[in-house]
Scaffold this motif. Structure first.
Motif, PDB file in Angstrom:
ATOM      1  N   ILE A 152       5.255   1.510   0.126  1.00 25.87           N
ATOM      2  CA  ILE A 152       5.939   2.127   1.277  1.00 25.87           C
ATOM      3  C   ILE A 152       4.929   2.899   2.116  1.00 25.87           C
ATOM      4  N   LEU A 153       4.058   3.665   1.455  1.00 27.20           N
ATOM      5  CA  LEU A 153       3.034   4.415   2.178  1.00 27.20           C
ATOM      6  C   LEU A 153       2.106   3.471   2.938  1.00 27.20           C
ATOM      7  N   TRP A 195       2.772   0.374   4.042  1.00 28.90           N
ATOM      8  CA  TRP A 195       3.474  -0.210   5.180  1.00 28.90           C
ATOM      9  C   TRP A 195       3.722   0.820   6.280  1.00 28.90           C
ATOM     10  N   PHE A 196       3.947   2.064   5.887  1.00 32.08           N
ATOM     11  CA  PHE A 196       4.111   3.130   6.871  1.00 32.08           C
ATOM     12  C   PHE A 196       2.827   3.303   7.695  1.00 32.08           C
ATOM     13  N   GLY A 228       2.324   0.380   9.985  1.00 37.43           N
ATOM     14  CA  GLY A 228       3.246   0.499  11.125  1.00 37.43           C
ATOM     15  C   GLY A 228       2.734   1.485  12.161  1.00 37.43           C
ATOM     16  N   ILE A 229       2.231   2.626  11.687  1.00 38.59           N
ATOM     17  CA  ILE A 229       1.671   3.621  12.621  1.00 38.59           C
ATOM     18  C   ILE A 229       0.462   3.024  13.337  1.00 38.59           C
TER      19      ILE A 229
END
Length: 175
Positions: free
Chosen positions: A14-15, A17-18, A21-22
Motif C-alpha cells: 500500500i505504501l 502504491w501510494f 501514485g504521488i
C-alpha cells in the motif's frame, strides 16, 4: 524482543502504491515547470557570446528580457497570427515560418564614460566562438557601438542557416 520495526507485507505494498501514485500525480507538474523554465534559459552559444561581450565592455549589465522559443512555440504563434487581421500580418507569418528557434536576451547598463572597445575585443570574441564551432561572418565595430554576426563553421550548403549575433551600444546589448 527485537527493537526494529517491521511493516507487514500488505502495508508495504500500500505504501509503495501510494508513493507511485504521488509520483505519477506530481510528474506532469514537474514537466510543466521544466518546460516553463526552458523559455527563460538562453542557448549555450548565445550565453557564451553574451558573456564575452559583457566582459569586454567592463560595465554592469542588467537583464531586461531573456527568452528562448522552440519550433513548436513559434509554429503555434504563427498559426494563431493567421486569425489576426493586421496590416502586415502576412509578412509577420512569412518571417515566423522561416524561423525554427530563437534565443534572445536584451540587457541594459547604467550610463558610463565608455572608452570604446578594447583592442583585443574581436580577437577574444572570435576565439571564444571558434571554440564553440562558430566563425565571424560580419563585424561592425565603432567607438561605442558594435554588431557581430557568427555562423557555424561546418555549414555544408545547408538550406537553413543558424546565426548568433550581438548588437551592443553604449547602454544596451542584444544577443
Amino acid at each position: 524482543m527485537n527493537p526494529s520495526v517491521s511493516i507487514p507485507g500488505s502495508r508495504r505494498r500500500i505504501l509503495r502504491w501510494f508513493l507511485i501514485g504521488i509520483g505519477l500525480c506530481l510528474t506532469p507538474f514537474a514537466i510543466l515547470v521544466i518546460a516553463a523554465a526552458s523559455y527563460f534559459v538562453l542557448d549555450r552559444d548565445t550565453v557564451a557570446l553574451r558573456e564575452q561581450v559583457m566582459r569586454a565592455t567592463d560595465a554592469r549589465w542588467h537583464t531586461q528580457v531573456q527568452m528562448s522559443l522552440g519550433n513548436a512555440t513559434i509554429n503555434a504563434v504563427n498559426f494563431g497570427l493567421h486569425f489576426v487581421r493586421t496590416k502586415n500580418g502576412a509578412d509577420v507569418c512569412n518571417v515566423l515560418a522561416a524561423v525554427k528557434r530563437v534565443s534572445v536576451g536584451i540587457y541594459e547598463c547604467k550610463p558610463s564614460s565608455s572608452r570604446g572597445w578594447p583592442e583585443q575585443f574581436l580577437a577574444d570574441t572570435d576565439r571564444v566562438m571558434q571554440k564553440r564551432g562558430w566563425s565571424r561572418l560580419i563585424s561592425v565595430v565603432g567607438e561605442n557601438n558594435s554588431v557581430l554576426i557568427y555562423v557555424p563553421q561546418d555549414r555544408n550548403g545547408e538550406e537553413t542557416m543558424e546565426v548568433c549575433l550581438a548588437g551592443v551600444s553604449r547602454h544596451e546589448l542584444v544577443v
